[in-house]
Design a protein around this motif. Structure first.
Motif, short mmCIF file in Angstrom:
data_model
loop_
_atom_site.label_atom_id
_atom_site.label_comp_id
_atom_site.label_asym_id
_atom_site.label_seq_id
_atom_site.Cartn_x
_atom_site.Cartn_y
_atom_site.Cartn_z
N TRP A 1 -68.17 6.11 -34.40
CA TRP A 1 -67.55 5.02 -33.64
C TRP A 1 -66.47 5.50 -32.66
O TRP A 1 -65.87 4.69 -31.96
CB TRP A 1 -66.93 3.98 -34.60
CG TRP A 1 -67.94 3.00 -35.09
CD1 TRP A 1 -68.66 3.05 -36.26
CD2 TRP A 1 -68.38 1.81 -34.43
NE1 TRP A 1 -69.51 1.98 -36.35
CE2 TRP A 1 -69.34 1.19 -35.25
CE3 TRP A 1 -68.03 1.20 -33.22
CZ2 TRP A 1 -69.98 0.00 -34.90
CZ3 TRP A 1 -68.65 0.01 -32.87
CH2 TRP A 1 -69.62 -0.57 -33.70
N ALA B 1 -65.29 -3.95 -29.02
CA ALA B 1 -65.67 -2.72 -28.33
C ALA B 1 -67.16 -2.69 -28.07
O ALA B 1 -67.62 -2.20 -27.04
CB ALA B 1 -65.25 -1.51 -29.16
N TRP C 1 -55.07 2.41 -29.80
CA TRP C 1 -56.31 2.95 -29.25
C TRP C 1 -57.43 3.11 -30.27
O TRP C 1 -58.58 3.35 -29.89
CB TRP C 1 -56.03 4.30 -28.59
CG TRP C 1 -55.08 4.21 -27.45
CD1 TRP C 1 -53.78 4.62 -27.41
CD2 TRP C 1 -55.35 3.63 -26.17
NE1 TRP C 1 -53.22 4.35 -26.19
CE2 TRP C 1 -54.16 3.75 -25.40
CE3 TRP C 1 -56.47 3.03 -25.58
CZ2 TRP C 1 -54.07 3.28 -24.09
CZ3 TRP C 1 -56.38 2.57 -24.28
CH2 TRP C 1 -55.20 2.70 -23.55
N LEU D 1 -61.17 -1.33 -32.82
CA LEU D 1 -62.37 -1.69 -32.06
C LEU D 1 -62.45 -3.17 -31.72
O LEU D 1 -63.43 -3.62 -31.14
CB LEU D 1 -63.61 -1.29 -32.86
CG LEU D 1 -63.75 0.20 -33.14
CD1 LEU D 1 -64.73 0.42 -34.28
CD2 LEU D 1 -64.19 0.95 -31.90
N TRP E 1 -66.46 4.93 -28.30
CA TRP E 1 -66.08 3.71 -27.58
C TRP E 1 -64.57 3.64 -27.31
O TRP E 1 -64.17 3.45 -26.17
CB TRP E 1 -66.60 2.48 -28.33
CG TRP E 1 -68.07 2.30 -28.11
CD1 TRP E 1 -68.68 1.56 -27.14
CD2 TRP E 1 -69.13 2.90 -28.87
NE1 TRP E 1 -70.05 1.67 -27.24
CE2 TRP E 1 -70.35 2.48 -28.29
CE3 TRP E 1 -69.16 3.75 -29.98
CZ2 TRP E 1 -71.59 2.87 -28.79
CZ3 TRP E 1 -70.40 4.15 -30.47
CH2 TRP E 1 -71.60 3.71 -29.88
N PRO E 2 -63.71 3.81 -28.31
CA PRO E 2 -62.28 3.81 -28.01
C PRO E 2 -61.86 5.02 -27.17
O PRO E 2 -60.93 4.92 -26.36
CB PRO E 2 -61.60 3.81 -29.38
CG PRO E 2 -62.63 4.28 -30.33
CD PRO E 2 -63.95 3.83 -29.78
N LYS F 1 -62.59 4.14 -23.62
CA LYS F 1 -61.60 3.18 -23.14
C LYS F 1 -60.28 3.87 -22.82
O LYS F 1 -59.64 3.60 -21.79
CB LYS F 1 -61.38 2.09 -24.19
CG LYS F 1 -60.35 1.03 -23.79
CD LYS F 1 -60.16 0.00 -24.89
CE LYS F 1 -59.10 -1.03 -24.50
NZ LYS F 1 -58.89 -2.02 -25.59
#
Length: 302
Positions: free
Chosen positions: A86, A176, A121, A124, A89-90, A93
């Motif tokens: 996972w 997210a 940060w 999600l 995704w962060p 961003k």
């Protein structure tokens, strides 16, 4: 002799790759896609659909499912266990919003070391765990869909409402990634001898057959087995329904390599007793007889 259930998975992959419509997608990578597919897996013999035509890191999948069930939405507990699925995704961003080209290892180290950084940060948004365990109603009350499911299977097995979903329209924009494996439903089949049988359907709105599906189908089967154990039922059948079923255009090596391999027997899954559905750990899950072909690396489209 019955065909190996993984053959149907490979047939679907081949159909998507050879006959799918080529489409530009959200990620900019592009896909080949078909709309609408169904696969069925018999769990009653103790096997579990852990794909054998490439090695699946099933321990990471177990940790992810336990994370979903905990209701957590931060990558921090996953990163602490060495699970990176996972992080992209962060991380993406953070790079976009700060302009800092930080690498994944440095980003994850800061997530673990810095509480404030992790809070800003590493979360999600209201993804799977939030919706499964803490769905926010219009009156401000939260709804624990998973606890309600377990209670319903025990108290009213014939109900047609054994459902939970992650598709909370009001909160999709804050996630997210909106839920891909979005809705689960269960069915209890009465039997004259032995415990009643629990079957389940997973409806998946979007399915990356190359990277996402192997995790999705294994976790759905593991969850069904956990539910069966916690409700005194026997495992039955897992039915998977995919809507937008796709393969990414940059996964040609993965697809062609996987399609060239012969499936091997699915492994057996055994679960040690746990105090509740939320009490499982990796140590409760035993996989035996897993003999897959080698892992195939492929990039994740964010």
């Amino acid at each position: 002799m019955q065909p190996h259930p993984e053959t149907a998975v490979l047939d679907l992959m081949r159909q998507v790759w050879e006959q799918g419509s080529e489409r530009r997608d959200r990620t900019g990578v592009g896909t080949k896609a078909l709309f609408g597919a169904t696969l069925r897996f018999d769990l009653s013999d103790g096997t579990v659909p852990l794909l054998t035509t490439k090695r699946i890191f099933w321990k990471s999948a177990v940790k992810e499912l336990i994370w979903f069930l905990s209701g957590d939405t931060s990558i921090r507990p996953l990163v602490a266990q060495g699970v990176h699925i996972w992080t992209d995704w962060p991380l993406d961003k953070y790079r976009r919003e700060t302009g800092v080209e930080i690498d994944r290892d440095t980003f994850e180290a800061r997530i673990l070391e810095d509480d404030a950084f992790a809070a800003q940060w590493g979360d999600l948004g209201p993804v799977y765990g939030k919706q499964w365990r803490r769905w926010l109603g219009p009156d401000g009350r939260t709804h624990d869909q998973i606890t309600a499911l377990v209670e319903g299977l025990k108290a009213n097995p014939a109900s047609r409402r054994h459902i939970f979903t992650g598709w909370n329209v009001a909160e999709l924009g804050e996630m997210a990634l909106p839920p891909c494996h979005m809705t689960y439903q269960y069915f209890v089949e009465p039997r004259a001898q032995g415990p009643d049988r629990l079957s389940g359907i997973l409806y998946q709105r979007s399915c990356d057959m190359g990277l996402g599906f192997p995790f999705n189908i294994f976790e759905a089967a593991l969850l069904l087995r956990m539910l069966a154990d916690q409700t005194g039922l026997a495992p039955g059948e897992l039915i998977w329904m995919g809507a937008d079923v796709h393969l990414y255009l940059n996964h040609a090596h993965l697809v062609e390599t996987q399609l060239s391999r012969e499936p091997r027997p699915f492994p057996q899954l055994a679960l040690k007793p746990a105090p509740s559905l939320f009490g499982y750990t990796l140590e409760h899950v035993e996989i035996s007889g897993y003999d897959p072909h080698p892992h195939i690396s492929a990039p994740v489209a964010v």
